[in-house]
Design a protein around this motif. Sequence first.
Motif, PDB file in Angstrom:
ATOM      1  N   SER A  13       0.816  -1.218   0.000  1.00 41.07           N
ATOM      2  CA  SER A  13       0.000   0.000   0.000  1.00 41.07           C
ATOM      3  C   SER A  13       0.847   1.264   0.000  1.00 41.07           C
ATOM      4  O   SER A  13       0.370   2.338  -0.358  1.00 41.07           O
ATOM      5  N   SER A  14       2.128   1.137   0.388  1.00 42.61           N
ATOM      6  CA  SER A  14       2.970   2.330   0.485  1.00 42.61           C
ATOM      7  C   SER A  14       4.160   2.359  -0.477  1.00 42.61           C
ATOM      8  O   SER A  14       4.827   3.380  -0.586  1.00 42.61           O
ATOM      9  N   ARG A  15       4.440   1.265  -1.159  1.00 44.63           N
ATOM     10  CA  ARG A  15       5.633   1.208  -2.005  1.00 44.63           C
ATOM     11  C   ARG A  15       5.408   0.268  -3.180  1.00 44.63           C
ATOM     12  O   ARG A  15       4.733  -0.740  -3.070  1.00 44.63           O
ATOM     13  N   TYR A  16       6.022   0.606  -4.298  1.00 50.30           N
ATOM     14  CA  TYR A  16       5.987  -0.280  -5.453  1.00 50.30           C
ATOM     15  C   TYR A  16       6.867  -1.489  -5.168  1.00 50.30           C
ATOM     16  O   TYR A  16       7.866  -1.402  -4.459  1.00 50.30           O
ATOM     17  N   GLY A  17       6.503  -2.629  -5.749  1.00 44.56           N
ATOM     18  CA  GLY A  17       7.282  -3.843  -5.575  1.00 44.56           C
ATOM     19  C   GLY A  17       8.485  -3.877  -6.495  1.00 44.56           C
ATOM     20  O   GLY A  17       8.654  -3.042  -7.393  1.00 44.56           O
ATOM     21  N   THR A  18       9.305  -4.879  -6.293  1.00 44.98           N
ATOM     22  CA  THR A  18      10.545  -5.023  -7.051  1.00 44.98           C
ATOM     23  C   THR A  18      10.296  -5.120  -8.554  1.00 44.98           C
ATOM     24  O   THR A  18      11.034  -4.535  -9.350  1.00 44.98           O
ATOM     25  N   VAL A  19       9.250  -5.849  -8.950  1.00 47.87           N
ATOM     26  CA  VAL A  19       8.970  -5.996 -10.383  1.00 47.87           C
ATOM     27  C   VAL A  19       8.608  -4.640 -10.984  1.00 47.87           C
ATOM     28  O   VAL A  19       9.149  -4.246 -12.024  1.00 47.87           O
ATOM     29  N   ALA A  20       7.697  -3.909 -10.348  1.00 44.48           N
ATOM     30  CA  ALA A  20       7.285  -2.595 -10.863  1.00 44.48           C
ATOM     31  C   ALA A  20       8.456  -1.617 -10.902  1.00 44.48           C
ATOM     32  O   ALA A  20       8.623  -0.883 -11.877  1.00 44.48           O
ATOM     33  N   ILE A  21       9.261  -1.620  -9.859  1.00 42.67           N
ATOM     34  CA  ILE A  21      10.418  -0.720  -9.808  1.00 42.67           C
ATOM     35  C   ILE A  21      11.412  -1.073 -10.911  1.00 42.67           C
ATOM     36  O   ILE A  21      11.895  -0.195 -11.641  1.00 42.67           O
ATOM     37  N   GLY A  22      11.702  -2.358 -11.057  1.00 45.24           N
ATOM     38  CA  GLY A  22      12.641  -2.781 -12.097  1.00 45.24           C
ATOM     39  C   GLY A  22      12.150  -2.430 -13.491  1.00 45.24           C
ATOM     40  O   GLY A  22      12.911  -1.897 -14.309  1.00 45.24           O
ATOM     41  N   LEU A  23      10.865  -2.703 -13.750  1.00 46.89           N
ATOM     42  CA  LEU A  23      10.298  -2.361 -15.062  1.00 46.89           C
ATOM     43  C   LEU A  23      10.374  -0.859 -15.319  1.00 46.89           C
ATOM     44  O   LEU A  23      10.694  -0.424 -16.430  1.00 46.89           O
ATOM     45  N   HIS A  24      10.065  -0.065 -14.301  1.00 44.10           N
ATOM     46  CA  HIS A  24      10.084   1.394 -14.453  1.00 44.10           C
ATOM     47  C   HIS A  24      11.474   1.891 -14.831  1.00 44.10           C
ATOM     48  O   HIS A  24      11.642   2.618 -15.810  1.00 44.10           O
ATOM     49  N   TRP A  25      12.479   1.507 -14.054  1.00 41.88           N
ATOM     50  CA  TRP A  25      13.815   2.061 -14.270  1.00 41.88           C
ATOM     51  C   TRP A  25      14.487   1.501 -15.516  1.00 41.88           C
ATOM     52  O   TRP A  25      15.181   2.230 -16.231  1.00 41.88           O
ATOM     53  N   VAL A  26      14.288   0.228 -15.813  1.00 40.72           N
ATOM     54  CA  VAL A  26      14.854  -0.327 -17.057  1.00 40.72           C
ATOM     55  C   VAL A  26      14.215   0.356 -18.259  1.00 40.72           C
ATOM     56  O   VAL A  26      14.907   0.779 -19.200  1.00 40.72           O
ATOM     57  N   THR A  27      12.894   0.499 -18.235  1.00 41.58           N
ATOM     58  CA  THR A  27      12.198   1.167 -19.334  1.00 41.58           C
ATOM     59  C   THR A  27      12.647   2.617 -19.458  1.00 41.58           C
ATOM     60  O   THR A  27      12.847   3.113 -20.574  1.00 41.58           O
ATOM     61  N   ALA A  28      12.814   3.293 -18.335  1.00 43.84           N
ATOM     62  CA  ALA A  28      13.250   4.699 -18.362  1.00 43.84           C
ATOM     63  C   ALA A  28      14.609   4.845 -19.052  1.00 43.84           C
ATOM     64  O   ALA A  28      14.790   5.723 -19.906  1.00 43.84           O
ATOM     65  N   ILE A  29      15.543   3.979 -18.701  1.00 39.30           N
ATOM     66  CA  ILE A  29      16.883   4.033 -19.310  1.00 39.30           C
ATOM     67  C   ILE A  29      16.791   3.745 -20.811  1.00 39.30           C
ATOM     68  O   ILE A  29      17.410   4.443 -21.626  1.00 39.30           O
ATOM     69  N   LEU A  30      16.003   2.742 -21.177  1.00 45.81           N
ATOM     70  CA  LEU A  30      15.858   2.398 -22.588  1.00 45.81           C
ATOM     71  C   LEU A  30      15.201   3.528 -23.373  1.00 45.81           C
ATOM     72  O   LEU A  30      15.578   3.803 -24.519  1.00 45.81           O
ATOM     73  N   ILE A  31      14.235   4.209 -22.761  1.00 44.85           N
ATOM     74  CA  ILE A  31      13.559   5.315 -23.445  1.00 44.85           C
ATOM     75  C   ILE A  31      14.507   6.477 -23.693  1.00 44.85           C
ATOM     76  O   ILE A  31      14.482   7.085 -24.765  1.00 44.85           O
ATOM     77  N   VAL A  32      15.355   6.781 -22.738  1.00 40.77           N
ATOM     78  CA  VAL A  32      16.345   7.849 -22.947  1.00 40.77           C
ATOM     79  C   VAL A  32      17.254   7.479 -24.124  1.00 40.77           C
ATOM     80  O   VAL A  32      17.525   8.308 -25.003  1.00 40.77           O
ATOM     81  N   ALA A  33      17.687   6.223 -24.162  1.00 41.21           N
ATOM     82  CA  ALA A  33      18.528   5.770 -25.284  1.00 41.21           C
ATOM     83  C   ALA A  33      17.756   5.843 -26.598  1.00 41.21           C
ATOM     84  O   ALA A  33      18.299   6.289 -27.623  1.00 41.21           O
ATOM     85  N   LEU A  34      16.490   5.424 -26.583  1.00 40.13           N
ATOM     86  CA  LEU A  34      15.661   5.480 -27.797  1.00 40.13           C
ATOM     87  C   LEU A  34      15.517   6.895 -28.323  1.00 40.13           C
ATOM     88  O   LEU A  34      15.616   7.133 -29.522  1.00 40.13           O
TER      89      LEU A  34
END
Length: 189
Positions: free
Chosen positions: A17-38
């Motif tokens: 209820s207070s924090r995103y889980g490891t899967v959501a966090i990992g997806l967010h940051w990996v996608t963010a890095i890939l989007i900057v590269a894209l």
Amino acid sequence: MVWLKRQGHSMPLKSTSSRYGTVAIGLHWVTAILIVALLALGLNAADAETDALRRTLLIPHIGLGLLVFALTLFRIGWWVLADKKPAPLASVPALQNHLATAVHVLSYAAILALAASGIATNVMAGVIDALSTGAPIPAMDGVPPRAAHGLLARLFMVLLVLHIGAALYHQFFLRDSLLARMGIGKLKD
């Protein structure tokens, strides 16, 4: 359930209820890095003066674009089928929560539309054939989905600035530990 240890605290794969889980966090940051590269690859490919440079930039742009598309589909599926997002912060006004939701939904929609317009552009312009045969990369400016791809990329950059700006506003002005929910810093007790 699998638990990961982080800063002396257990961190579940799924969100609480207070924090995103490891899967959501990992997806967010990996996608963010890939989007900057894209974005960097795509903007430079559009202005490339030689076929060799355009090819060098387009190959990873296409590959990363397909990867971001797949990760985004997985991410949407994750939210729909497996996880629930944390509750909004009580200190954040309802209007801000609605705006944040709108930016997130528009961002997902823009990513999916960018992938679709990128695939359509590459197929219609013959880019995939050119890349596989070594032929010169054909001009893409006259291909209808190419204009949509460029417009969507600029719209996405606006959404990205709004998203990052809001995160920084929460982190440095409101100091409400919003970024801690996404794995950066410590949650307030």
